[in-house]
Design a protein around this motif. Structure first.
Motif, PDB file in Angstrom:
ATOM      1  N   THR A  53      37.500  36.649  40.622  1.00  0.00           N
ATOM      2  CA  THR A  53      38.770  37.378  40.584  1.00  0.00           C
ATOM      3  C   THR A  53      39.875  36.525  41.176  1.00  0.00           C
ATOM      4  O   THR A  53      39.640  35.721  42.083  1.00  0.00           O
ATOM      5  N   ARG A  68      43.921  40.055  41.664  1.00  0.00           N
ATOM      6  CA  ARG A  68      43.845  41.365  41.010  1.00  0.00           C
ATOM      7  C   ARG A  68      42.999  42.307  41.867  1.00  0.00           C
ATOM      8  O   ARG A  68      41.976  42.817  41.440  1.00  0.00           O
ATOM      9  N   VAL A  97      39.650  44.744  40.799  1.00  0.00           N
ATOM     10  CA  VAL A  97      38.299  44.455  41.272  1.00  0.00           C
ATOM     11  C   VAL A  97      37.765  45.615  42.105  1.00  0.00           C
ATOM     12  O   VAL A  97      36.569  45.950  42.030  1.00  0.00           O
ATOM     13  N   THR A 114      42.595  40.500  48.500  1.00  0.00           N
ATOM     14  CA  THR A 114      41.380  40.908  47.786  1.00  0.00           C
ATOM     15  C   THR A 114      40.152  40.848  48.677  1.00  0.00           C
ATOM     16  O   THR A 114      39.379  41.813  48.751  1.00  0.00           O
ATOM     17  N   ASP A 125      34.107  40.332  34.340  1.00  0.00           N
ATOM     18  CA  ASP A 125      35.497  40.083  34.668  1.00  0.00           C
ATOM     19  C   ASP A 125      35.985  41.236  35.531  1.00  0.00           C
ATOM     20  O   ASP A 125      35.424  42.342  35.494  1.00  0.00           O
ATOM     21  N   ASP A 126      37.042  41.003  36.277  1.00  0.00           N
ATOM     22  CA  ASP A 126      37.468  42.017  37.240  1.00  0.00           C
ATOM     23  C   ASP A 126      38.188  43.205  36.613  1.00  0.00           C
ATOM     24  O   ASP A 126      38.419  44.217  37.270  1.00  0.00           O
TER      25      ASP A 126
END
Length: 325
Positions: free
Chosen positions: A12, A15, A19, A49, A92-93
């Motif tokens: 990631t 984002r 996530v 994150t 993918d996130d």
């Protein structure tokens, strides 16, 4: 406590909210939480994150690996190196799997699959737009190929895909050079090519659906087009046997890309002349306009960026060959 069977790797970059949404969805899986672990690779994140993931209470084991930004391919490889499961799942996130996803995908591993390829689609909640419509048309092509169990390298992705660790190690993982230094694209396709060439068993599961926020705004899409052109050159140099399939079959067979390509190959500075048209097309898409004329104009400005990326990466010879064939 025994090691988890499944290791889920999530790269990631900037984002955090997406996530966290994915991690919550994984917490709602019907599979025993002790049977899987999650490794989040924060690839050059400065948006909090890593801290947000560490502070989120989840029913399964989760670890956060922080690294300077090296791109998605390197982040996935790093996540695998830090994981312990005999089966890998790459997310993918920006995807949201349903509650049965892990259990259902695992059955394909039990039946001997090396790679399990679900159907990732534009999520129903993504607003309709010209780019969303374009992506949904591609989704329809992909699911049709999957239904016939005839995926090409262009249909193989790792947006939400399973692979045995033995297969991952045998094929050599992702080539991180495709996504280094902020580049985008083709790392999935290139690994897919090696999997097909190696004869690994790829199990297509078109009924196993995963929703994604994958539609981006037109400015990002154009930036990616330029990177994609450069990475097609990288791919072609690495695998000369498929060079013309990348260039000719990808773009050169269609009239608008051929016309734009001939112009850019003769005069790369022509892309600058398209700047007013580019801005007008971006504005129209952002206003929600659609229609056949706008789509053709979009194809023109998108392919101009792709051709410029190809030229900048030293692929003019490949472009000329593609146009001649």
């Amino acid at each position: 406590m025994p090691d988890p069977v499944l290791s889920i790797v999530v790269p990631t970059h900037q984002r955090r909210d997406q996530v966290l949404r994915l991690l919550q969805a994984l917490g709602e899986q019907s599979m025993d939480p002790a049977a899987f672990e999650v490794v989040v690779v924060a690839d050059g994140c400065s948006d909090g994150t890593a801290r947000a993931v560490r502070e989120t209470r989840l029913p399964y084991a989760v670890r956060v690996i922080e690294q300077r930004q090296q791109g998605q391919g390197a982040a996935r490889n790093h996540g695998v190196a830090e994981s312990s499961g005999s089966q890998l799942i790459f997310f993918d996130d920006d995807v949201v799997p349903d509650a049965q996803f892990l259990r259902s995908l695992s059955r394909s591993f039990a039946e001997g699959a090396d790679v399990v390829l679900p159907f990732v689609r534009v999520a129903p909640w993504v607003p309709e737009s010209l780019l969303a419509r374009e992506q949904r048309e591609w989704d329809a092509e992909v699911v049709a190929a999957m239904a016939q169990d005839r995926p090409t390298m262009d249909h193989i992705h790792f947006i939400a895909t399973g692979m045995t660790r033995a297969c991952f190690e045998a094929v050599g993982g992702f080539d991180g050079s495709f996504t280094a230094e902020g580049a985008w694209g083709k790392e999935d396709t290139e690994l897919g090519y090696r999997l097909l060439r190696g004869g690994y068993r790829i199990c297509c599961r078109p009924e196993l659906v995963v929703d994604s926020d994958c539609v981006v705004d037109p400015v990002v899409a154009l930036r990616r087009a330029r990177s994609l052109g450069a990475n097609d050159v990288r791919f072609a140099r690495k695998h000369p046997d498929v060079a013309m399939a990348l260039i000719r079959d990808g773009l050169c067979r269609r009239r608008i890309p051929r016309t734009v390509g001939a112009l850019v190959l003769r005069r790369p500075q022509a892309v600058r002349w398209l700047a007013p048209l580019r801005q007008a097309v971006i504005a129209a898409i952002n206003r929600g306009w659609t229609g056949a004329v706008l789509y053709r104009l979009w194809i023109g400005v998108w392919t101009a960026e792709w051709w410029l990326g190809l030229v900048e990466a030293g692929g003019k010879d490949l472009g000329l060959q593609g146009l001649r064939r």
